[in-house]
Design a protein around this motif. Structure first.
Motif, PDB file in Angstrom:
ATOM      1  N   GLU A  91       0.829  -1.208   0.000  1.00 35.26           N
ATOM      2  CA  GLU A  91       0.000   0.000   0.000  1.00 35.26           C
ATOM      3  C   GLU A  91       0.865   1.261   0.000  1.00 35.26           C
ATOM      4  O   GLU A  91       0.572   2.235  -0.723  1.00 35.26           O
ATOM      5  CB  GLU A  91      -0.924   0.008   1.219  1.00 35.26           C
ATOM      6  CG  GLU A  91      -1.980  -1.086   1.237  1.00 35.26           C
ATOM      7  CD  GLU A  91      -1.457  -2.452   1.638  1.00 35.26           C
ATOM      8  OE1 GLU A  91      -2.143  -3.455   1.373  1.00 35.26           O
ATOM      9  OE2 GLU A  91      -0.349  -2.513   2.218  1.00 35.26           O
ATOM     10  N   SER A  92       1.918   1.272   0.799  1.00 34.05           N
ATOM     11  CA  SER A  92       2.745   2.481   0.895  1.00 34.05           C
ATOM     12  C   SER A  92       3.494   2.730  -0.414  1.00 34.05           C
ATOM     13  O   SER A  92       3.646   3.887  -0.833  1.00 34.05           O
ATOM     14  CB  SER A  92       3.723   2.382   2.063  1.00 34.05           C
ATOM     15  OG  SER A  92       4.767   1.495   1.805  1.00 34.05           O
ATOM     16  N   ILE A  93       3.960   1.677  -1.065  1.00 37.40           N
ATOM     17  CA  ILE A  93       4.662   1.851  -2.336  1.00 37.40           C
ATOM     18  C   ILE A  93       3.704   2.368  -3.407  1.00 37.40           C
ATOM     19  O   ILE A  93       4.065   3.247  -4.209  1.00 37.40           O
ATOM     20  CB  ILE A  93       5.343   0.543  -2.759  1.00 37.40           C
ATOM     21  CG1 ILE A  93       6.569   0.299  -1.872  1.00 37.40           C
ATOM     22  CG2 ILE A  93       5.753   0.570  -4.237  1.00 37.40           C
ATOM     23  CD1 ILE A  93       7.192  -1.062  -2.031  1.00 37.40           C
ATOM     24  N   ALA A  94       2.471   1.859  -3.427  1.00 41.26           N
ATOM     25  CA  ALA A  94       1.481   2.365  -4.377  1.00 41.26           C
ATOM     26  C   ALA A  94       1.248   3.860  -4.168  1.00 41.26           C
ATOM     27  O   ALA A  94       1.179   4.645  -5.128  1.00 41.26           O
ATOM     28  CB  ALA A  94       0.174   1.594  -4.235  1.00 41.26           C
ATOM     29  N   ALA A  95       1.144   4.273  -2.899  1.00 42.23           N
ATOM     30  CA  ALA A  95       0.924   5.685  -2.596  1.00 42.23           C
ATOM     31  C   ALA A  95       2.137   6.527  -2.978  1.00 42.23           C
ATOM     32  O   ALA A  95       1.997   7.636  -3.523  1.00 42.23           O
ATOM     33  CB  ALA A  95       0.609   5.852  -1.111  1.00 42.23           C
ATOM     34  N   CYS A  96       3.345   6.016  -2.708  1.00 43.59           N
ATOM     35  CA  CYS A  96       4.563   6.760  -3.045  1.00 43.59           C
ATOM     36  C   CYS A  96       4.729   6.907  -4.548  1.00 43.59           C
ATOM     37  O   CYS A  96       5.151   7.962  -5.049  1.00 43.59           O
ATOM     38  CB  CYS A  96       5.788   6.073  -2.441  1.00 43.59           C
ATOM     39  SG  CYS A  96       5.951   6.311  -0.655  1.00 43.59           S
ATOM     40  N   LEU A  97       4.410   5.860  -5.284  1.00 44.48           N
ATOM     41  CA  LEU A  97       4.498   5.940  -6.751  1.00 44.48           C
ATOM     42  C   LEU A  97       3.536   6.994  -7.292  1.00 44.48           C
ATOM     43  O   LEU A  97       3.908   7.818  -8.136  1.00 44.48           O
ATOM     44  CB  LEU A  97       4.182   4.581  -7.372  1.00 44.48           C
ATOM     45  CG  LEU A  97       5.247   3.496  -7.254  1.00 44.48           C
ATOM     46  CD1 LEU A  97       4.708   2.174  -7.788  1.00 44.48           C
ATOM     47  CD2 LEU A  97       6.518   3.884  -8.005  1.00 44.48           C
ATOM     48  N   ALA A  98       2.293   6.978  -6.805  1.00 44.50           N
ATOM     49  CA  ALA A  98       1.299   7.939  -7.290  1.00 44.50           C
ATOM     50  C   ALA A  98       1.717   9.372  -6.967  1.00 44.50           C
ATOM     51  O   ALA A  98       1.627  10.273  -7.827  1.00 44.50           O
ATOM     52  CB  ALA A  98      -0.058   7.632  -6.667  1.00 44.50           C
TER      53      ALA A  98
END
Length: 334
Positions: A12-19
């Motif tokens: 979840e955190s990587i998805a948010a950081c990518l966005a």
């Protein structure tokens, strides 16, 4: 939040950081970073991340180097551009390194646009990793995710499946977790653990050694693969352990460690190696992008560090040696 829970929420955190990074990088003026030598800098885990990032930039044909912040403080005109990493943006040495390089283009990656590091940089990319723990998990992989987006803007697109990366992280965590009971037995009561890798994976090895030191208080150190073969591995025996990252010479290295009676963990995309004796293998998907590979590889080390921490009775234990001169005071409530 606990260390294990932050490890688990990295998809979840990587998805948010990518966005967040994709939105911010699209609007940044990166002309100052378009040519010349780039120094990537940070302290602690951020320097490990810097080594991973510099390796990918070099693979893409850029002149780049991971440089210690203290060296940037003392050097004059050391680089044409600097990418500075600090999760909260308050590391004293990293802030001072940007102040010392008056002529360089500067970009900071932090979770706070009002942080001291962001304020002394010309450009900023915000991490949206949410909560983190000690040792760092979401902060480290989030920094790599943001830097990977930046590298694509600087060097051109790769074949990375950005949308599928969070799923790959989730699958890798599950696969690695299956090996933890075995690794917990093999790595029990080690007097020292070496971590080994080449190029960007040397940065991953550095990050892994720091995790083991912080979480389990076991002496650990990072070494480049080929350098390791020229003497350092002679100290390893049945009382130590080695964590190896790589697909080439690293496979034979891990097998040699097994033969001499030293437990080894090999994190590899090479499909032709399996668990054997004291050797444990965690298979990961091959990646063209070395920063993305760094995100995937560090997951096994995070889980191993938490396993060793639990075994030592140190679950979520705070640092014993608080320092008073390594962090600047926050400039906002965050």
């Amino acid at each position: 939040m606990s260390y294990r829970s932050t490890i688990a929420r990295q998809p979840e955190s990587i998805a948010a950081c990518l966005a967040a990074a994709q939105a911010e990088v699209a609007t940044l003026d990166l002309e100052g970073l378009a040519s010349g030598q780039i120094a990537v800098t940070g302290i602690g885990a951020s320097f490990a991340a810097a080594t991973v990032i510099a390796g990918e930039l070099m693979r893409r044909g850029r002149r780049a180097v991971a440089m210690r912040s203290v060296d940037l403080i003392d050097a004059k005109d050391a680089a044409d551009a600097i990418i500075a990493l600090s999760h909260r943006g308050r590391s004293v040495e990293t802030v001072d390194s940007l102040k010392a390089q008056a002529t360089a283009a500067k970009l900071a990656i932090t979770n706070d646009g009002a942080s001291p590091l962001a304020q002394v940089a010309d450009r900023h990319i915000r991490l949206d990793n949410g909560s983190d723990a000690t040792p760092s998990s979401t902060g480290y992989t989030g920094t790599l995710a943001a830097a990977a987006v930046l590298a694509e803007r600087l060097c051109g697109a790769t074949a990375t499946d950005w949308q599928g990366l969070p799923g790959t992280v989730s699958e890798t965590l599950a696969r690695a977790q299956e090996k933890m009971p075995r690794l917990g037995k093999l790595f029990k009561d080690r007097r020292a653990i070496d971590c080994v890798g080449a190029c960007s994976s040397f940065g991953t090895a550095d990050g892994a050694s720091l995790l083991i030191r912080e979480a389990a208080r076991i002496p650990a150190a990072a070494t480049d693969t080929r350098h390791y073969l020229h003497g350092p591995m002679e100290a390893m025996d049945d009382r130590t352990g080695v964590v190896v990252f790589g697909d080439g010479r690293e496979v034979e290295l891990a097998r040699q460690l097994n033969k001499i009676g030293c437990p080894a963990l090999l994190v590899t995309a090479n499909p032709d190696v399996e668990d054997e004796g004291l050797l444990t293998v965690i298979q990961v998907p091959a990646q063209e992008n070395r920063i993305v590979r760094g995100i995937i590889d560090i997951l096994s080390a995070q889980l191993l560090a938490s396993e060793l921490s639990d075994a030592a009775g140190l679950t979520d234990t705070k640092f014993r040696y608080p320092q008073t001169d390594t962090k600047l005071k926050p400039t906002t409530a965050s």
